[in-house]
Structure formats: structure tokens, C-alpha cells
Design an enzyme around this catalytic site. Structure first.
Site, PDB file in Angstrom:
ATOM      1  N   ASP A 104       0.852  -1.195   0.000  1.00 41.43           N
ATOM      2  CA  ASP A 104       0.000   0.000   0.000  1.00 41.43           C
ATOM      3  C   ASP A 104       0.889   1.247   0.000  1.00 41.43           C
ATOM      4  O   ASP A 104       1.822   1.350   0.804  1.00 41.43           O
ATOM      5  CB  ASP A 104      -0.867  -0.054   1.277  1.00 41.43           C
ATOM      6  CG  ASP A 104      -1.928   1.021   1.337  1.00 41.43           C
ATOM      7  OD1 ASP A 104      -2.413   1.440   0.278  1.00 41.43           O
ATOM      8  OD2 ASP A 104      -2.284   1.422   2.471  1.00 41.43           O
ATOM      9  N   LYS A 133     -12.349  13.009   8.497  1.00 42.72           N
ATOM     10  CA  LYS A 133     -12.446  13.176   7.049  1.00 42.72           C
ATOM     11  C   LYS A 133     -13.257  14.400   6.641  1.00 42.72           C
ATOM     12  O   LYS A 133     -13.028  14.967   5.585  1.00 42.72           O
ATOM     13  CB  LYS A 133     -13.055  11.927   6.429  1.00 42.72           C
ATOM     14  CG  LYS A 133     -12.208  10.672   6.686  1.00 42.72           C
ATOM     15  CD  LYS A 133     -12.697   9.508   5.875  1.00 42.72           C
ATOM     16  CE  LYS A 133     -12.068   8.194   6.313  1.00 42.72           C
ATOM     17  NZ  LYS A 133     -10.619   8.144   6.119  1.00 42.72           N
ATOM     18  N   ASP A 147      -8.129   1.232   6.815  1.00 46.48           N
ATOM     19  CA  ASP A 147      -7.121   1.005   7.849  1.00 46.48           C
ATOM     20  C   ASP A 147      -7.606   1.593   9.167  1.00 46.48           C
ATOM     21  O   ASP A 147      -7.621   0.925  10.206  1.00 46.48           O
ATOM     22  CB  ASP A 147      -5.797   1.654   7.424  1.00 46.48           C
ATOM     23  CG  ASP A 147      -4.688   1.379   8.426  1.00 46.48           C
ATOM     24  OD1 ASP A 147      -4.888   0.537   9.322  1.00 46.48           O
ATOM     25  OD2 ASP A 147      -3.624   2.012   8.331  1.00 46.48           O
TER      26      ASP A 147
HETATM   27  P1  13P Z   1      -8.504   5.091   6.016  1.00 46.65           P
HETATM   28  O1  13P Z   1      -7.593   5.978   6.767  1.00 46.65           O
HETATM   29  O2  13P Z   1      -9.798   5.797   5.689  1.00 46.65           O
HETATM   30  O3  13P Z   1      -8.757   3.794   6.684  1.00 46.65           O
HETATM   31  O4  13P Z   1      -7.818   4.753   4.594  1.00 46.65           O
HETATM   32  C1  13P Z   1      -6.848   3.744   4.504  1.00 46.65           C
HETATM   33  C2  13P Z   1      -6.154   3.727   3.202  1.00 46.65           C
HETATM   34  O5  13P Z   1      -6.494   4.385   2.241  1.00 46.65           O
HETATM   35  C3  13P Z   1      -4.969   2.863   3.097  1.00 46.65           C
HETATM   36  O6  13P Z   1      -4.328   3.004   1.879  1.00 46.65           O
HETATM   37  O1  G3H Z   2      -2.946   4.970   3.918  1.00 47.84           O
HETATM   38  C1  G3H Z   2      -2.156   4.672   4.795  1.00 47.84           C
HETATM   39  C2  G3H Z   2      -2.439   3.659   5.815  1.00 47.84           C
HETATM   40  O2  G3H Z   2      -3.372   4.098   6.741  1.00 47.84           O
HETATM   41  C3  G3H Z   2      -1.153   3.181   6.433  1.00 47.84           C
HETATM   42  O3  G3H Z   2      -0.724   3.944   7.497  1.00 47.84           O
HETATM   43  O4  G3H Z   2       1.777   4.161   7.244  1.00 47.84           O
HETATM   44  O5  G3H Z   2       0.719   4.384   9.484  1.00 47.84           O
HETATM   45  O6  G3H Z   2       0.844   2.165   8.359  1.00 47.84           O
HETATM   46  P1  G3H Z   2       0.739   3.650   8.186  1.00 47.84           P
HETATM   47 ZN    ZN Z   3      -4.442   5.013   1.134  1.00 53.28          ZN
END
Ligand code: 13P
Ligand code: G3H
Ligand code: ZN
Length: 315
Positions: A82, A184, A261
Site C-alpha cells: 500500500d 475526514k 485502515d
Molecule cells: P482510512 O484511513 O480511511 O482507513 O484509509 C486507509 C487507506 O487508504 C490505506 O491506503
Molecule cells: O494509507 C495509509 C495507511 O493508513 C497506512 O498507514 O503508514 O501508518 O501504516 P501507516
Molecule cells: Zn491510502
């Protein structure tokens, strides 16, 4: 049942007007909660790790854990990078058995995003791995990148066609009003569905039929979970996510992957805070981590049934 890529998942999701849930993972209990939830719904799922999750757990450990739990639960799941920041991270993930990667060049100038994404696509495709990229800027914090409120920018539909054509990327994350994190919207929740429709229409006109779109920043930030966290000592004021009806609508359109997430984080935090508060005499980590795992499983089942619509997608 296998560790697979997302191609077939997206093809079925597009045709069936639903979306596959992409949940971020950091440790064993999260992976188990998600895969057990997906198994209970006979649903395919995507497990994704950010660069900071790779740093936290290690790519080999994450892959081995995911593989073992897929074997136990019988779920078709993709393991996805990701917000990959560079080709180097993409290579590490591919070497460690990831089946899908995202390169996020959305913070670069357009031409640089095209060039870097193309390089990643060439490398990944040569290794049989699919690629997601991003165009337009979401607000909020992700990994080391923070986009301040008011500095996001929505995806331009003509640019989206040019980007997909020139990079050969397999799916595209778009900016239509979602943002990362638990805060958001200050006021009304609003997504630009017209823009999403135009992006899809222009992609189709350019020959990209049923092209999968990805929605980042798509946690719904359930008020009941915020209440649970706050009841046991958290201070999460003004948290607000994407309403479930909007996510359903996106899933019925070209959105085939919905990223979450924050909802996992909030659920885990609420469960652990509650377990600590209600059992102050206990100190076995399996107690509070097990409670979090169960609550994550319930969250994933509810998402699949009420939001994503991916129930029985493994048939
Ligand atoms: P959220 O912060 O809305 O859960 O989005 C997660 C996300 O886009 C990870 O790539
Ligand atoms: O979009 C990002 C995710 O919420 C990941 O967050 O880098 O803290 O793991 P992180
Ligand atoms: Zn994301």
C-alpha cells in the site's frame, strides 16, 4: 483458496457491482481477524501493508503469516503493498511473494508520476505482479506523507485516461473527496460521484472497458466505535468517516477496491481499552489481543455484508 493477485477479484467485482475490501495489516491478530471474517462470508479479500508496516513487522514475516493463515482459513486473498514510495520497496515486496503492489507517485509532478509509475509497471509485470497507482491528491496523513487540509486535488478525468494509457497500470486510485485518517469531514460528508462517472466513461471511450478504480481513505469511522474508545479513556473528538451508503454507491460504480485502515485501528483500540478497563487484574496479552481479533473479525464480516457486497465472491 490461495494467495492470488487481484485481477480476477476485480473482474468479478466490476461485473457484480460490488467491491473487494482492502484492509491494512500489521500483526498476526489483525491478519487472523480479517481472514476469519472473510472466510465466514466466503469472500475474497486484499491484505495490504504500508511501508511503515513493512518496517514494523518485516516483509518476510508478513508474507509467511499471511500465507499460513490463508491456508488455515481457505480464503482467496491478495497481499498488496500500500502506498509504495519507490521501486526499491516494490522490489522488496515482490521478492517476498507479494502478489500486488501500489506505487504512489501522486505527490510528484504529473510527468514524474507517469515516468516512475511506468518503471514500476514494467518491473512488476515482468515478475507477474499487478500494479495500482494514484492520480490526484488525497488529504490526510499516510506513511511519511502529510497532505494538509485544502491542499488535496481531485483526479482530472482526461489526465486519468492519459495516465492509464501511458503507464499500463492495472488499477487506479482516484481522489474524489475521501481522505486518510479518522477526521475526514468537518461538516457534511461529500464525494464527487459525477467525477467518478466521468473518469469511468472516458476510460471506456479510450478502450479501457471495466477498468477497476480504487477508493483510498474509505473508513466509515463508526460513531459506536468512537464512543467505545472514548468511554474507556480515548480522546477522539470530531472523528468522522465516509457514510456506508456512499461506499455502497461507489462499489456499485467502477470502484472495485475499498481501502480501510482507520476502522481496523479504531476497533482494535476500542477492544483493547475495554478489555483493560473491565479486567484490571488480568495481564495475559492473549486476553486483550484475542478480544481485538474477535472484534476485527466482526467488523470485517459487517463490512462485507453491509458495505462491500462481496459475500460469496469466492464461488
Ligand atoms: P482510512 O484511513 O480511511 O482507513 O484509509 C486507509 C487507506 O487508504 C490505506 O491506503
Ligand atoms: O494509507 C495509509 C495507511 O493508513 C497506512 O498507514 O503508514 O501508518 O501504516 P501507516
Ligand atoms: Zn491510502
Amino acid at each position: 483458496m490461495a494467495l492470488v493477485d487481484s485481477k480476477e477479484m476485480f473482474r468479478k467485482a466490476y461485473e457484480g457491482k460490488y467491491a473487494i475490501g482492502a484492509f491494512n495489516i500489521n500483526n498476526m491478530e489483525i491478519v487472523q481477524g480479517i481472514l476469519r471474517g472473510a472466510a465466514a462470508c466466503n469472500s475474497a479479500v486484499i491484505l495490504q501493508t504500508s511501508k511503515s508496516a513493512l518496517n514494523y513487522a518485516g516483509p518476510g514475516c508478513l508474507h509467511a503469516m499471511v500465507k499460513a493463515i490463508i491456508d488455515e482459513t481457505g480464503v482467496d486473498a491478495a497481499l498488496h503493498l500500500d502506498h509504495g514510495p519507490d521501486l526499491e520497496t516494490v522490489k522488496v515486496c515482490i521478492e517476498n511473494g507479494f502478489t500486488s503492489v501500489m506505487f504512489d507517485g501522486s505527490h510528484f509532478e504529473y510527468e514524474e508520476n507517469v515516468a516512475k509509475t511506468k518503471e514500476v509497471v514494467e518491473y512488476a509485470h515482468a515478475h507477474g505482479v499487478v500494479v495500482e497507482a494514484e492520480l490526484g491528491k488525497l488529504e490526510g496523513v499516510e506513511d511519511e506523507v502529510k497532505v494538509e487540509s485544502g491542499h488535496g486535488s481531485y483526479t482530472d478525468p482526461d489526465q486519468a485516461v492519459d495516465f492509464v494509457t501511458r503507464t499500463g497500470v492495472d488499477s487506479l486510485a482516484v481522489a474524489i473527496g475521501t481522505s486518510h485518517g479518522a477526521y475526514k469531514f468537518a461538516g457534511e460528508a461529500k464525494l464527487d460521484f459525477d467525477r467518478l462517472a466521468v473518469i469511468t466513461q472516458k476510460l471506456e471511450q479510450a478502450g479501457f472497458k471495466q477498468y477497476p478504480i480504487v477508493l483510498h481513505g474509505a473508513s466509515s469511522v463508526d460513531p459506536a466505535v468512537i464512543e467505545l474508545c472514548n468511554k474507556y479513556g480515548a480522546q477522539l473528538k470530531g472523528a468522522k468517516g465516509i457514510p456506508n451508503e456512499m461506499l455502497r454507491k461507489a462499489a456499485s460504480m467502477a470502484v472495485c477496491k475499498i481501502n480501510m485502515d482507520t476502522d481496523i485501528r479504531l476497533t482494535m483500540t476500542g477492544a483493547i481499552r475495554q478489555a483493560f478497563a473491565e479486567n484490571p487484574e488480568k495481564f495475559d496479552p492473549r486476553g486483550y489481543l484475542g478480544a481485538a481479533r474477535t472484534m476485527i473479525q466482526e467488523l470485517v464480516e459487517a463490512k462485507i455484508k453491509n458495505v462491500l457486497g462481496s459475500e460469496n465472491s469466492m464461488n
